[in-house]
Design a protein around this motif. Sequence first.
Motif, mmCIF file in Angstrom:
data_model
loop_
_atom_site.group_PDB
_atom_site.id
_atom_site.type_symbol
_atom_site.label_atom_id
_atom_site.label_comp_id
_atom_site.label_asym_id
_atom_site.label_seq_id
_atom_site.Cartn_x
_atom_site.Cartn_y
_atom_site.Cartn_z
ATOM 1 N N UNK A 74 -17.298 -7.291 -11.502
ATOM 2 C CA UNK A 74 -16.581 -8.540 -11.248
ATOM 3 C C UNK A 74 -15.101 -8.387 -11.574
ATOM 4 N N UNK A 75 -14.798 -7.703 -12.670
ATOM 5 C CA UNK A 75 -13.397 -7.508 -13.033
ATOM 6 C C UNK A 75 -12.670 -6.693 -11.972
ATOM 7 N N UNK A 111 -11.895 -8.821 -9.202
ATOM 8 C CA UNK A 111 -10.826 -9.758 -9.549
ATOM 9 C C UNK A 111 -9.463 -9.098 -9.468
ATOM 10 N N UNK A 112 -9.341 -7.869 -9.969
ATOM 11 C CA UNK A 112 -8.004 -7.261 -9.964
ATOM 12 C C UNK A 112 -7.770 -6.388 -8.741
ATOM 13 N N UNK A 138 -7.656 -6.719 -5.327
ATOM 14 C CA UNK A 138 -6.637 -7.064 -4.323
ATOM 15 C C UNK A 138 -5.217 -6.971 -4.875
ATOM 16 N N UNK A 139 -5.040 -7.397 -6.137
ATOM 17 C CA UNK A 139 -3.696 -7.341 -6.717
ATOM 18 C C UNK A 139 -3.274 -5.880 -6.850
ATOM 19 N N UNK A 162 -4.347 -3.341 -5.168
ATOM 20 C CA UNK A 162 -4.143 -2.724 -3.863
ATOM 21 C C UNK A 162 -2.770 -3.075 -3.299
ATOM 22 N N UNK A 163 -2.375 -4.324 -3.458
ATOM 23 C CA UNK A 163 -1.041 -4.717 -2.989
ATOM 24 C C UNK A 163 0.027 -3.975 -3.788
ATOM 25 N N UNK A 170 0.174 -0.452 -2.553
ATOM 26 C CA UNK A 170 0.764 -0.392 -1.221
ATOM 27 C C UNK A 170 2.267 -0.603 -1.270
ATOM 28 N N UNK A 217 6.787 -7.112 2.448
ATOM 29 C CA UNK A 217 5.920 -8.196 1.990
ATOM 30 C C UNK A 217 5.161 -7.822 0.734
ATOM 31 N N UNK A 218 4.630 -6.609 0.694
ATOM 32 C CA UNK A 218 3.868 -6.208 -0.496
ATOM 33 C C UNK A 218 4.776 -6.209 -1.723
ATOM 34 N N UNK A 220 5.472 -9.727 -2.687
ATOM 35 C CA UNK A 220 4.312 -10.358 -3.319
ATOM 36 C C UNK A 220 4.213 -9.966 -4.782
ATOM 37 N N UNK A 265 4.564 -12.484 -8.028
ATOM 38 C CA UNK A 265 3.429 -12.656 -8.927
ATOM 39 C C UNK A 265 3.772 -12.327 -10.376
#
Lengths: 338, 284
Positions: free
Chosen positions: B27-28, B31-32, B34-35, B37-38, B41, B251-252, B255, B259
Motif C-alpha cells: 500500500x505504501x 501511495x508514493x 506515482x509521486x 515516478x513523476x 521522470x 510539466x513533471x 509538478x 508539490x
Amino acid sequence: MTTVTADPAPPSTPPGRSARPSRLRRSWEKHWYAWAMVLPVVIVLAVLIFYPLFRGIWLSFTNLNEANQVAEICTKSITGSEVCKENPNKWEFVGLDNYLRVLTGEVGEFWQWTGVTLIWTFVCVACHFGLGLGLATMLNRPMRLRGLYRVLLVLPWAVPAFVSAFAWKFIFNERFGLANAVLSAVGIDPVSWFADRWTSLFTAIVTNVWLGVPFMMVALLGGMQTIPSELYEAAEIDGASAWQRFRNITLPGLRPVSMTVILLGTIWTFNMFPIIFLVTEGQPAGQSEILVTGAFRAAFEGIRNYSLASTYGVLILSILLVFSVFYRRALRKQGEVW
Amino acid sequence: MSRVKRPGRSRRSPVMSFLLHGTLILASLIAIGPIAWVLLSSLKPGYAIQSSELTLFRDTTLANYSYVLTGTNFPRWFLNSVIVAAFTMAIGIFFSATTGYAVSRFNFPGRRPLMMVFLVTQMFPVAILIVPIYTIMARLGLINTMPALIIAYLTIAVPFCAWMLKGYFDSIPTSLDEAAALDGCGPFATFWKVVLPLAKPAVAVTAFYTFLTAWGEVAYASAFIQTDNRFTLAYGLQQFVPQFNPQWEYLTAAAVLVTLPAGLVFFFAQKHLVSGLTAGGTKG
C-alpha cells in the motif's frame, strides 16, 4: 465584533409590546458573543455562497448568456459619439424552458452523465471507505514501523489534486505511460485507456481513490483510537475472535465517524471536478463525463451560457440535498442522533 | 501514539506478521509510487520521457528544473502563492476556530441551521457557480487581486474546518471553560487562552487543510486572475499544458516544484493528523 458597541435597547418600550423586545434583549445579552464569533463567517458565506445561489436559481429561469447579457448595444458613430439602442435580443424570463431542455436531452446528456456520476460516486466512495477502513484497522495495531507506514500512506493527501491528476494521466499515457510499460513487461498488450468508456472511467476512479483514501483512513483511525481499549480486553477475556471484535466493537464504535465521512465523501466525490476534467477529459466522445464536468462543457464551451450553467447547478444541488435528507432519515430510523 | 499497548506484538504469528507488513508495504508503494515516478521522470530529458522503454534513470539532468525556474515567472508566482496560502491559512484558522467554538459551546438560536448551512456549502458545484461569484468580485473591484482568491478559498475551506474543529472542541471538557470563567475570564479570553491551546492538533489539521486548498486550486485562480505577475503557482504552471502538445518534461518538473511546499507543510502537520481530524483524542 463591531456589534459589541451597538447601543442598548431604548429603556422606554411602549406598554403592551414589552414581552417580545425583552425576550429578544435577554436572548441578545445571553448570546451576543456566540453571534459575534460566527458573524464574519456568516457574512462571507451569505455574500459569496447564498447570493450566488439565489441568483443562480433566478438565472435558471431566464435565457441569459454571454451574447444577450447587455441591455443596450452601443456603437461608435463616425463623429466619435456613442449611439446606444436597446438590444433587440435582450435576455428574458423563460420559465421552465431550461429545465425541460436539459431533462429531455435537447442540450447535453443529462441522464447519461447522471448515470456515470452515480457509478463514479458509488465506486469511489466504496473504495475509499473499504480501503481506508482496512488500512486503518492494520495501522491501529501495535507493530514496528507503524509511524513510517502512516506517513507514507497519508502522503497522497498532500499532493494538490491537479498534480495527482497530471501524474496519473502521465502514468496512463498510451504511448509512454508506466501502466502500459508494466503491462507489456508481463506480456499483456498495451491498452488504449482513453479509447473505451469503461477503461477511461477506470483511470479516473484509480486517480480519485488514490487521492481520497488517506482522508478516510486518517478519519477512521482517529475514530478507532477513541474506542476504549477496555472493550477489547473484555471481549478477549470472553474469547471473542479477532473478526468478532472487529464486527461487534470496532464497527459500532466507528459509526458516528463513518456516517459523517461517508456523507462528506459522497458529496465531495459527486462534485469532484478536476479529476474527470483533467484525467479523462470526457474521452471517448464525452462518454466518461460526470454531471459537473459535462455541465461545465455544455454551458461554457462556445458562447458562455450562464442560465444553462445555473440550471445544471440547481439540479446538482437538488440531487445532493435529496440524497442527504434521505441519508439522515435512514440514520435516524436506526436510532442515530447526528 | 507508538507507546500504546505493546503486548499485542508477541502474540502475532510469523505468517500474520508477514501478511500485515506485506500489505502495508504494498500500500505504501502504491501511495508514493506515482509521486516517485513523476520525480524520476522530471530528471530525464524530453526524449527519454517520451520513449516507451521503461527506465528509472536515463541521462539524468536538471535542465527541466532550470528551464521552469528561469524560463518562466516562477519566483513571482511562487511568492504570490505563498502570500495567498499564508493569508488563507491565518484567516481560515481564526474564523473556523471562533465559529467552531461558538457552535460547540453555546446553544444559541441559529446554531443548528448554521451547521446545516456548512454541510450545504459543500454541495455547491463550484465549477458552475463560478460566474455569479465572478460578478460579485467584479462589483467589489477585486478582480485580478489576491484578496479575491483569499476570500474565495476561505469559502471553500472554512465550513469544513469549522465543522471539524467543532468536533474537536466537543471533546475538550467544558469543566475547563467553567473553571476559567470562575477565574474571571470572559468567553473570548476562555476561548483564546484555555481552549485553543488545547486544540493544537485540530488547529494543525486546519492549517494543513486551508493551506492545501489555497495552494492547489486552479479554477478560481484562472477565473479571477488575469495578468501574468499575479498568477499563483498552480495556475501559472498550467501553462505547460497546451491542448494538443503537452510539454511533459517541464510539466513533471513543475509538478514536483508545486508539490514540495505542500509536502513541507504536510511534514509539520502529519504528527497531528490522526488525533486532530476526528473529534477524538481524549487527551487532546
